[in-house]
Write an enzyme that holds these catalytic residues in place. Structure first.
Site, PDB file in Angstrom:
ATOM      1  N   PRO A   2       0.822  -1.209   0.000  1.00 21.02           N
ATOM      2  CA  PRO A   2       0.000   0.000   0.000  1.00 21.02           C
ATOM      3  C   PRO A   2       0.857   1.259   0.000  1.00 21.02           C
ATOM      4  O   PRO A   2       1.929   1.289   0.589  1.00 21.02           O
ATOM      5  CB  PRO A   2      -0.810  -0.107   1.292  1.00 21.02           C
ATOM      6  CG  PRO A   2      -0.070  -1.055   2.153  1.00 21.02           C
ATOM      7  CD  PRO A   2       0.720  -1.948   1.262  1.00 21.02           C
ATOM      8  N   GLU A   3       0.392   2.292  -0.672  1.00 15.47           N
ATOM      9  CA  GLU A   3       1.079   3.582  -0.683  1.00 15.47           C
ATOM     10  C   GLU A   3       0.370   4.495   0.326  1.00 15.47           C
ATOM     11  O   GLU A   3      -0.694   4.154   0.851  1.00 15.47           O
ATOM     12  CB  GLU A   3       1.015   4.183  -2.089  1.00 15.47           C
ATOM     13  CG  GLU A   3       1.763   3.355  -3.139  1.00 15.47           C
ATOM     14  CD  GLU A   3       3.145   3.925  -3.474  1.00 15.47           C
ATOM     15  OE1 GLU A   3       3.550   4.954  -2.901  1.00 15.47           O
ATOM     16  OE2 GLU A   3       3.816   3.330  -4.329  1.00 15.47           O
TER      17      GLU A   3
END
Ligand SMILES: [Zn+2]
Length: 300
Positions: A2-3
């Site tokens: 995930p960013e």
């Protein structure tokens, strides 16, 4: 992986669904999920049971829930490591356990449960003491508001979405480094939360090549690339978080995926939206970098 925008979506979900609730029971279904908590699963359970989750906080891609009583200064927190495939789901107690359910928190109100699901078990949870941060990171930024963070987060710099982020201080620190621009953008002790995707997008917007030596960067160009990073992440957040990994889902189990097309990342051989030149891919730290060779000329 995930960013930052996805992690922020999860943080908001936690703030809405679990903050203010008291933990009544904890089940650790896989010891590997709490391996970062060195005192072991029994200790994690003991340190969470009966505690109230008082706030959901984030720095870069680190996410934690403060523990304590409302109004009291918190001294510890439940840190969630999402790893490659970790998900925090808010589930009805009647929902059958997910296949890769690792940790289950039930609440005293008998309502929805917080479930940590992780297929590859690279992520996990740990209870950590909170310490004052701001001096441990490379920029030494100190904010106005409470900056107490879990011990493993103490060396992590503020991220561009943080209200206390000091872009000028980061640019000054960046120009003192003897490195390349993209490596510096990915250095979590300098600026946190910028991953490979957003680094490429920010560099494309600022018309800078990632291999540009940081020492040759002007103050203006440094500020421009940070502003671009902030902008592209804010746009992603508005649309519910980008997710380029099918495994990632938000706090309610809905995919955060949105179809915002990217300008550089993953666009090899497609025309640059600004000038029409084919976007190029090159290898970078066992991954890839994407750039427009005309808008972002590589350094000689
Ligand atoms: Zn171009």
């Amino acid at each position: 992986m995930p960013e930052l925008p996805e992690v922020e979506v999860v943080r908001r979900g936690l703030a809405e669904h679990v903050v203010g609730r008291t933990v009544s029971a904890v089940e650790v279904l896989h010891p590997r999920a709490v391996r970062r908590h060195l005192a072991g699963p029994v200790d994690v359970i003991g340190r969470l049971t009966g505690r109230t989750l008082t706030a959901a906080r984030r720095r870069g891609k680190y996410l934690w829930l403060e523990l304590g009583d409302p109004g009291d200064e918190p001294t510890d927190a439940l840190l969630a490591h999402l790893g490659m495939s970790g998900q925090l789901l808010v589930s009805d107690p009647a929902t059958p356990p997910q296949k890769h359910l690792r940790v289950l928190l039930s609440f005293a109100d008998g309502g929805s449960q917080l479930r940590f699901v992780d297929q590859r078990t690279f992520g996990g949870m740990s209870v950590e003491s909170l310490v004052s941060a701001g001096t441990g990171d490379a920029t030494g930024q100190r904010g106005e508001r409470s900056d107490r963070v879990p011990v493993p987060v103490a060396h992590i710099a503020r991220d561009p979405m943080d209200p206390d982020f000091d872009a000028a201080a980061v640019v000054a620190a960046l120009r003192r480094r003897d490195t390349e621009l993209k490596r510096a953008l990915l250095d979590q002790s300098l600026v946190s939360g910028i991953g490979n995707i957003y680094a490429d997008e920010a560099l494309w917007r600022a018309k800078l090549h990632g291999r540009r030596p940081t020492r040759t960067l002007t103050r203006k160009a440094g500020l421009a690339v940070l502003a671009s990073a902030t902008e592209v992440m804010a746009e992603a957040l508005e649309q519910g978080g980008t997710s380029f990994d099918a495994l990632y889902v938000n706090v309610n189990g809905n995919s955060g995926y949105f179809d915002r097309s990217l300008d550089a990342y993953g666009q090899a051989d497609r025309p640059c939206r600004r000038c029409g030149t084919s976007i190029r891919r090159e290898s970078f730290m066992n991954r890839s970098s994407y750039f427009c060779p005309r808008c972002q000329p590589p350094p000689r």
